[in-house]
Design a protein around this motif. Structure first.
Motif, PDB file in Angstrom:
ATOM      1  N   GLU A  64       0.866  -1.184   0.000  1.00 46.43           N
ATOM      2  CA  GLU A  64       0.000   0.000   0.000  1.00 46.43           C
ATOM      3  C   GLU A  64       0.899   1.229   0.000  1.00 46.43           C
ATOM      4  OE1 GLU A  64      -3.018   2.278   3.076  1.00 46.43           O
ATOM      5  OE2 GLU A  64      -2.802   0.100   3.252  1.00 46.43           O
ATOM      6  N   VAL A  65       0.749   2.094  -0.998  1.00 47.21           N
ATOM      7  CA  VAL A  65       1.637   3.244  -1.135  1.00 47.21           C
ATOM      8  C   VAL A  65       0.839   4.538  -1.155  1.00 47.21           C
ATOM      9  CG1 VAL A  65       3.454   4.319  -2.520  1.00 47.21           C
ATOM     10  CG2 VAL A  65       3.234   1.822  -2.506  1.00 47.21           C
ATOM     11  N   LEU A  66       1.261   5.474  -0.331  1.00 48.51           N
ATOM     12  CA  LEU A  66       0.711   6.830  -0.316  1.00 48.51           C
ATOM     13  C   LEU A  66       1.815   7.771  -0.768  1.00 48.51           C
ATOM     14  CD1 LEU A  66      -1.068   6.720   3.142  1.00 48.51           C
ATOM     15  CD2 LEU A  66      -2.136   6.503   0.897  1.00 48.51           C
ATOM     16  N   ARG A  67       1.468   8.741  -1.582  1.00 39.90           N
ATOM     17  CA  ARG A  67       2.455   9.680  -2.100  1.00 39.90           C
ATOM     18  C   ARG A  67       2.127  11.082  -1.616  1.00 39.90           C
ATOM     19  NH1 ARG A  67       4.728   9.750  -8.166  1.00 39.90           N
ATOM     20  NH2 ARG A  67       5.900  11.708  -8.096  1.00 39.90           N
ATOM     21  N   PHE A  68       3.129  11.728  -1.062  1.00 44.02           N
ATOM     22  CA  PHE A  68       3.001  13.104  -0.593  1.00 44.02           C
ATOM     23  C   PHE A  68       3.968  13.956  -1.411  1.00 44.02           C
ATOM     24  CE2 PHE A  68       3.947  16.691   2.231  1.00 44.02           C
ATOM     25  CZ  PHE A  68       2.677  17.057   2.646  1.00 44.02           C
TER      26      PHE A  68
ATOM     27  N   ALA B 131      -1.135  21.154   5.270  1.00 49.66           N
ATOM     28  CA  ALA B 131      -1.249  19.769   4.796  1.00 49.66           C
ATOM     29  C   ALA B 131      -0.602  18.751   5.731  1.00 49.66           C
ATOM     30  CB  ALA B 131      -0.642  19.645   3.404  1.00 49.66           C
ATOM     31  N   MET B 132       0.388  19.142   6.479  1.00 47.62           N
ATOM     32  CA  MET B 132       1.050  18.187   7.380  1.00 47.62           C
ATOM     33  C   MET B 132       0.064  17.625   8.402  1.00 47.62           C
ATOM     34  SD  MET B 132       4.122  17.548   6.489  1.00 47.62           S
ATOM     35  CE  MET B 132       4.715  16.704   7.944  1.00 47.62           C
TER      36      MET B 132
ATOM     37  N   GLU C 109       1.976  20.792  -2.038  1.00 51.16           N
ATOM     38  CA  GLU C 109       1.145  20.843  -0.838  1.00 51.16           C
ATOM     39  C   GLU C 109       1.453  22.128  -0.078  1.00 51.16           C
ATOM     40  OE1 GLU C 109      -1.155  18.708   0.087  1.00 51.16           O
ATOM     41  OE2 GLU C 109      -0.734  17.005  -1.223  1.00 51.16           O
ATOM     42  N   ASP C 110       0.522  22.531   0.740  1.00 49.09           N
ATOM     43  CA  ASP C 110       0.731  23.691   1.597  1.00 49.09           C
ATOM     44  C   ASP C 110       1.434  23.208   2.865  1.00 49.09           C
ATOM     45  OD1 ASP C 110       0.555  26.187   2.887  1.00 49.09           O
ATOM     46  OD2 ASP C 110      -1.438  25.722   3.679  1.00 49.09           O
TER      47      ASP C 110
END
Length: 178
Positions: free
Chosen positions: A33-37, A65-66, A42-43
């Motif tokens: 499972e991969v999430l990309r930031f 966004a953090m 992003e702010d």
């Protein structure tokens, strides 16, 4: 495995973005499972070192966004940093995200693996030394385990990196995560 990929390039189709894409493709092909930031899009405001978080249960005074990503990163088993080389270090965009780890160091530290992928225009054998030392220091502080490094030196453009072995290496890193 849950993986968070943090990119630091302001170029959506740049050299480091290609490495991130290929790593993610390999990791997903392997069932992770991969999430990309994408930090540059992003702010994310810089840490103020105000210590508000120390007195408010790791809550950051910043509202950006953090705040939506802390829990995702805490839940991740691996964090992958992907950055272009800027003056022998990571980009400001990704460094700002790392600085913001401060609010949740206690929750982020330990029991994680990490990788770093970086691209550079320069091809000297020492090009990535300072970045590598910085990455190793971050891992030491966070008590994270290094799971791999991919330094794509001599890749000033998308065309050049596409014709190198680096994209396939990034894919293999993702595909072979244990």
């Amino acid at each position: 495995m849950k993986i968070t990929v943090i990119t630091g390039s302001p170029r959506r189709k740049g050299t480091s973005a290609l490495l991130a894409d290929k790593f993610i493709e390999g990791a997903k092909d392997a069932g992770h499972e991969v999430l990309r930031f994408d930090a540059a899009f992003e702010d994310v405001k810089p840490c103020l070192a105000c210590e508000y978080c120390a007195n408010h249960n790791s809550e950051c005074v910043r509202r950006d966004a953090m705040n939506t990503w802390y829990d995702k990163m805490i839940a991740s088993d691996m964090v992958v940093f992907v950055t272009p080389l800027y003056y022998y270090s990571m980009s400001t965009q990704i460094k700002t995200v790392i600085d913001r780890f401060h609010a949740n160091n206690g929750k982020l530290a330990g029991n994680k693996k990490a990788m770093i992928f970086a691209t550079s225009y320069g091809a000297d054998d020492w090009t990535m030394e300072a970045l590598e030392k910085n990455y190793e220091s971050i891992l030491r502080f966070m008590n994270w385990e290094d799971a791999g490094k991919l330094f794509a030196i001599g890749c000033p453009s998308r065309e050049i990196i596409e014709n190198s072995e680096f994209p396939s290496k990034a894919y293999e890193f993702g595909k072979n995560i244990k």
